[in-house]
Design a protein around this motif. Structure first.
Motif, PDB file in Angstrom:
ATOM      1  N   UNK A 271       1.691   9.598  -3.158  1.00  0.00           N
ATOM      2  CA  UNK A 271       2.982   9.939  -2.788  1.00  0.00           C
ATOM      3  C   UNK A 271       3.843   9.233  -3.702  1.00  0.00           C
ATOM      4  N   UNK A 272       5.195   9.370  -3.947  1.00  0.00           N
ATOM      5  CA  UNK A 272       6.131   8.744  -4.816  1.00  0.00           C
ATOM      6  C   UNK A 272       6.328   7.394  -4.292  1.00  0.00           C
ATOM      7  N   UNK A 273       6.350   7.180  -2.917  1.00  0.00           N
ATOM      8  CA  UNK A 273       6.613   6.164  -2.177  1.00  0.00           C
ATOM      9  C   UNK A 273       5.383   5.982  -1.147  1.00  0.00           C
ATOM     10  N   UNK A 274       5.131   4.658  -0.698  1.00  0.00           N
ATOM     11  CA  UNK A 274       4.050   4.584   0.298  1.00  0.00           C
ATOM     12  C   UNK A 274       4.569   3.310   1.201  1.00  0.00           C
ATOM     13  N   UNK A 275       4.290   3.633   2.367  1.00  0.00           N
ATOM     14  CA  UNK A 275       4.982   2.773   3.445  1.00  0.00           C
ATOM     15  C   UNK A 275       3.854   1.557   3.703  1.00  0.00           C
ATOM     16  N   UNK A 276       4.303   0.471   4.149  1.00  0.00           N
ATOM     17  CA  UNK A 276       3.181  -0.593   4.320  1.00  0.00           C
ATOM     18  C   UNK A 276       2.321  -0.168   5.428  1.00  0.00           C
ATOM     19  N   UNK A 277       0.998  -0.602   5.346  1.00  0.00           N
ATOM     20  CA  UNK A 277      -0.026  -0.490   6.415  1.00  0.00           C
ATOM     21  C   UNK A 277      -0.573   1.086   6.361  1.00  0.00           C
ATOM     22  N   UNK A 278      -0.577   1.506   5.234  1.00  0.00           N
ATOM     23  CA  UNK A 278      -1.124   3.055   4.792  1.00  0.00           C
ATOM     24  C   UNK A 278      -1.873   3.084   3.806  1.00  0.00           C
ATOM     25  N   UNK A 279      -2.706   4.201   3.940  1.00  0.00           N
ATOM     26  CA  UNK A 279      -3.444   4.471   2.615  1.00  0.00           C
ATOM     27  C   UNK A 279      -3.178   5.805   1.971  1.00  0.00           C
ATOM     28  N   UNK A 280      -3.365   6.329   1.068  1.00  0.00           N
ATOM     29  CA  UNK A 280      -3.100   7.652   0.343  1.00  0.00           C
ATOM     30  C   UNK A 280      -4.334   8.089  -0.657  1.00  0.00           C
TER      31      UNK A 280
ATOM     32  N   UNK B 171      -2.735   7.258   7.426  1.00  0.00           N
ATOM     33  CA  UNK B 171      -2.775   8.229   6.285  1.00  0.00           C
ATOM     34  C   UNK B 171      -1.526   8.614   5.761  1.00  0.00           C
ATOM     35  N   UNK B 172      -1.072   8.223   4.553  1.00  0.00           N
ATOM     36  CA  UNK B 172       0.457   8.388   4.226  1.00  0.00           C
ATOM     37  C   UNK B 172       0.687   9.643   3.990  1.00  0.00           C
ATOM     38  N   UNK B 173      -0.080  10.611   3.880  1.00  0.00           N
ATOM     39  CA  UNK B 173       0.036  12.173   3.808  1.00  0.00           C
ATOM     40  C   UNK B 173       0.359  12.909   4.816  1.00  0.00           C
ATOM     41  N   UNK B 174       0.292  12.223   6.078  1.00  0.00           N
ATOM     42  CA  UNK B 174       0.409  12.759   7.574  1.00  0.00           C
ATOM     43  C   UNK B 174      -0.986  13.072   8.061  1.00  0.00           C
TER      44      UNK B 174
ATOM     45  N   UNK C 244      -5.191   4.810  -2.866  1.00  0.00           N
ATOM     46  CA  UNK C 244      -4.071   3.575  -2.769  1.00  0.00           C
ATOM     47  C   UNK C 244      -3.902   2.913  -1.295  1.00  0.00           C
ATOM     48  N   UNK C 245      -3.870   1.534  -1.148  1.00  0.00           N
ATOM     49  CA  UNK C 245      -3.701   1.036   0.080  1.00  0.00           C
ATOM     50  C   UNK C 245      -2.769  -0.222   0.042  1.00  0.00           C
ATOM     51  N   UNK C 246      -1.733   0.005   0.989  1.00  0.00           N
ATOM     52  CA  UNK C 246      -0.541  -1.028   1.209  1.00  0.00           C
ATOM     53  C   UNK C 246      -1.145  -1.687   2.304  1.00  0.00           C
ATOM     54  N   UNK C 247      -1.169  -3.366   2.301  1.00  0.00           N
ATOM     55  CA  UNK C 247      -1.630  -4.109   3.359  1.00  0.00           C
ATOM     56  C   UNK C 247      -1.078  -5.145   3.511  1.00  0.00           C
ATOM     57  N   UNK C 248      -1.180  -6.061   4.837  1.00  0.00           N
ATOM     58  CA  UNK C 248      -0.588  -7.446   4.953  1.00  0.00           C
ATOM     59  C   UNK C 248      -1.925  -8.037   5.598  1.00  0.00           C
ATOM     60  N   UNK C 249      -1.887  -9.319   4.859  1.00  0.00           N
ATOM     61  CA  UNK C 249      -2.956  -9.979   5.582  1.00  0.00           C
ATOM     62  C   UNK C 249      -3.587 -11.092   4.325  1.00  0.00           C
TER      63      UNK C 249
END
Length: 561
Positions: free
Chosen positions: A463-472, A448-451, A494-499
């Motif tokens: 969030x303004x920016x979101x890291x890879x492999x996280x959701x918000x 979870x990108x929010x902690x 929102x989901x940032x993913x790899x695959x």
């Protein structure tokens, strides 16, 4: 007897090179170099320093073997908690680490051993006590040999064969560990940087011991071990076959491990002698009436077993998807080690792993012996009449287990409506990086990108920016232990993913709208938890998914191919 010695030696050797031993290797590796600092300061004779790697490994192997064989029996006789040895080991490891950083602390620790040190025996400074403490504090995952020894020790059924296996296993484990310790000493002797910075080496070794102590308290070694593939699994399987004499599983050997088709293996043995039940109504035992007419999957596990920790997410998913269709999952917790008999520890381990299906705490190993089980994990699948139809030992095989579960559910109720399968195959061939399975409920949400994601209803913002492999999340969401759902209207994720593939486990009634590969899509969700495919591409890529989820839809997890 000769065959037992060879099996024990090979089993120990394999364990000594497995991922399970990695968390203690830095301490073992630096043990010789750290002691070099003491020898340089004149606190210890060089001859004793030369023996330090041997003493560290000897102490570790002796204490671990002794505590595995006799620890549970001894603690029962003394009426002490079953986890007292491990906690004492962790505290002592932290004290020795502090002593290597602060000489005054080490002086206090060495006072009880002063008389023995004058005669050349073991005190904290020459490594034997450090090895004893490591053996008490650290718990590697159990292969077939260690499983046989620990079960015999836990049940008090210790004979000549068990003692032979235990000693041979300890000697086999000592070989690779001693190689690491000697390599560390050789490195510190030859590199000038180490010789010039003996004090720094010693402080670093102490800091590593403190870090290992904290990691053991927080169960962090298990996180590392789960992340690494068990490259020794085929070797362990060979040792297991040798130890068991190639016998089949189930009554009369009629069930074959991991069979792809259902067999007829006799009645499912009784689940009895249970210390505690939980995740049941009122924490009452499941009765035969509760299980009548249901397909039953019994999973033997132990909360510190790394192979079990890797396997349990698949069992939990089967429970979530097929529980309402007639599948009864029962987790039988059978301890490998004494501290796993503490019910509070088992509850905490189950919560950490997100287990919501019924758990039977088999601390006296009565059910383990009823099943004549020898493995962690082990899965026993029975049909609605109570007949055992398939067994699976070790990790993997989720797709086969699911297919057989579906077959038995249809046999029990030909009109049952089943969701689409959630496992594509037993061992997916995935090339390139991919995001790990991402759970959305608070019990296991780690991306979870929010902690930290907490249970309850709250409003969220992207969030303004979101890291890879996280959701918000954005909007108002209700968060439970297992799932999340919009509250009071649609909400976004929102989901940032790899695959190459993204799948989502969902349930409820409503729509999900998202954009994939430049195309806006809407999926209608209806019914019990089910896996739906959102994205499928030929190549591995990084991607961003934004979903608008309608009220009435619950989201459980994302999986990636």
């Amino acid at each position: 007897m000769v065959s037992l010695v060879l099996i024990g030696l090979l089993g120990g050797l394999i364990t000594g090179i497995s991922p399970c031993i990695l968390p203690v290797l830095p301490v073992i590796f630096l043990s010789g170099g750290a002691q070099g600092a003491r020898a340089r300061d004149g606190d210890e004779a060089p001859a004793t320093s030369r023996w330090r790697p041997y003493l560290v490994v000897a102490g570790l192997v002796i204490s671990f073997t002794a505590f595995t064989l006799l620890g549970s029996t001894l603690l029962n006789l003394l009426h002490l908690p079953q986890d007292v040895i491990r906690w004492a080991g962790i505290v002592l490891l932290a004290l020795i680490g502090a002593g290597m950083i602060i000489p005054k602390v080490m002086e206090i620790l060495e006072r009880p051993f002063a008389r023995f040190q004058r005669s050349g025996s073991a005190g904290p400074s020459n490594g034997f006590l450090l090895g004893l403490v490591l053996g008490a504090a650290y718990v590697p995952c159990a292969g077939p040999v260690l499983a046989a020894v620990s079960v015999a020790g836990s049940t008090g059924r210790i004979g000549a064969d068990t003692i032979t296996l235990a000693i041979a296993f300890g000697l086999g484990t000592a070989v690779p560990l001693l190689a690491f310790a000697l390599a560390g000493r050789r490195l510190t002797e030859r590199l000038k940087a180490f010789r010039r910075r003996q004090r720094a080496v010693r402080v670093s070794a102490g800091a590593l011991m403190l870090a290992l102590s904290a990691a053991l308290v927080l169960n962090l070694p298990a996180v590392l071990q789960r992340a690494l593939p068990d490259y020794t699994a085929p070797l362990q399987a060979g040792i297991d076959n040798a130890l068991r004499g190639g016998a089949g599983a189930g009554e009369g050997g009629r069930c074959v491990d991991g069979a792809s088709d259902l067999a007829h293996c006799g009645r499912l043995p009784q689940i009895e002698g249970i210390t505690t039940w939980f995740n049941t109504p009122g924490e009452q035992p499941l009765t035969d009436a509760d299980r009548a007419g249901k397909v039953t999957l019994v999973d033997f596990w132990a909360y510190s077993c790394i192979n079990c920790q890797r396997s349990i997410p698949g069992i939990q998913k089967l429970h979530e998807v097929y529980g309402d269709a007639g599948l009864q999952v029962i987790g039988v917790h059978s301890p490998e080690y004494a501290f796993e008999k503490e019910v509070g520890n088992v509850r905490g381990g189950a919560a950490d792993l997100g287990i919501t299906y019924p758990v039977a705490v088999d601390s006296d190993l009565v059910t383990w012996r009823n099943f004549d089980n020898h493995y962690w994990p082990a899965h026993y699948l029975a049909d609605s009449s109570g007949e055992l139809r398939q067994v699976k030992f070790g990790e993997g095989g989720e797709a086969t287990t699911e297919r057989l579960v579906r077959e038995l559910l249809r046999q029990a109720n030909p009109g049952v409506q089943l969701p689409a399968p959630v496992f594509a195959d037993d061992e997916p061939d995935v090339s390139g990086p991919r995001t790990p399975e991402t759970y959305l409920g608070s019990a296991r949400a780690i991306g979870f990108a929010g902690g930290r994601l907490s249970e309850g209803t709250s409003s969220y913002d992207f969030p303004a920016e979101q890291a890879a492999d996280t959701f918000s999340l954005d909007g108002r969401w209700k968060v439970t232990a297992q799932a999340i759902s919009p509250d009071g209207g649609p909400a976004r994720l929102r989901l940032r993913y790899q695959g190459r593939q993204v799948n989502l486990v969902v349930s409820g009634e409503g729509d999900i709208t998202y954009t994939a590969n430049g195309e806006k899509r809407t999926i209608r969700v209806s019914g019990v938890p089910n896996s739906i495919e959102l994205v499928s591409t030929q190549d591995t890529r990084e991607g961003l998914l934004e979903l608008e989820v309608g009220e009435g839809v619950s989201l459980y997890s994302f999986t990636f191919g």
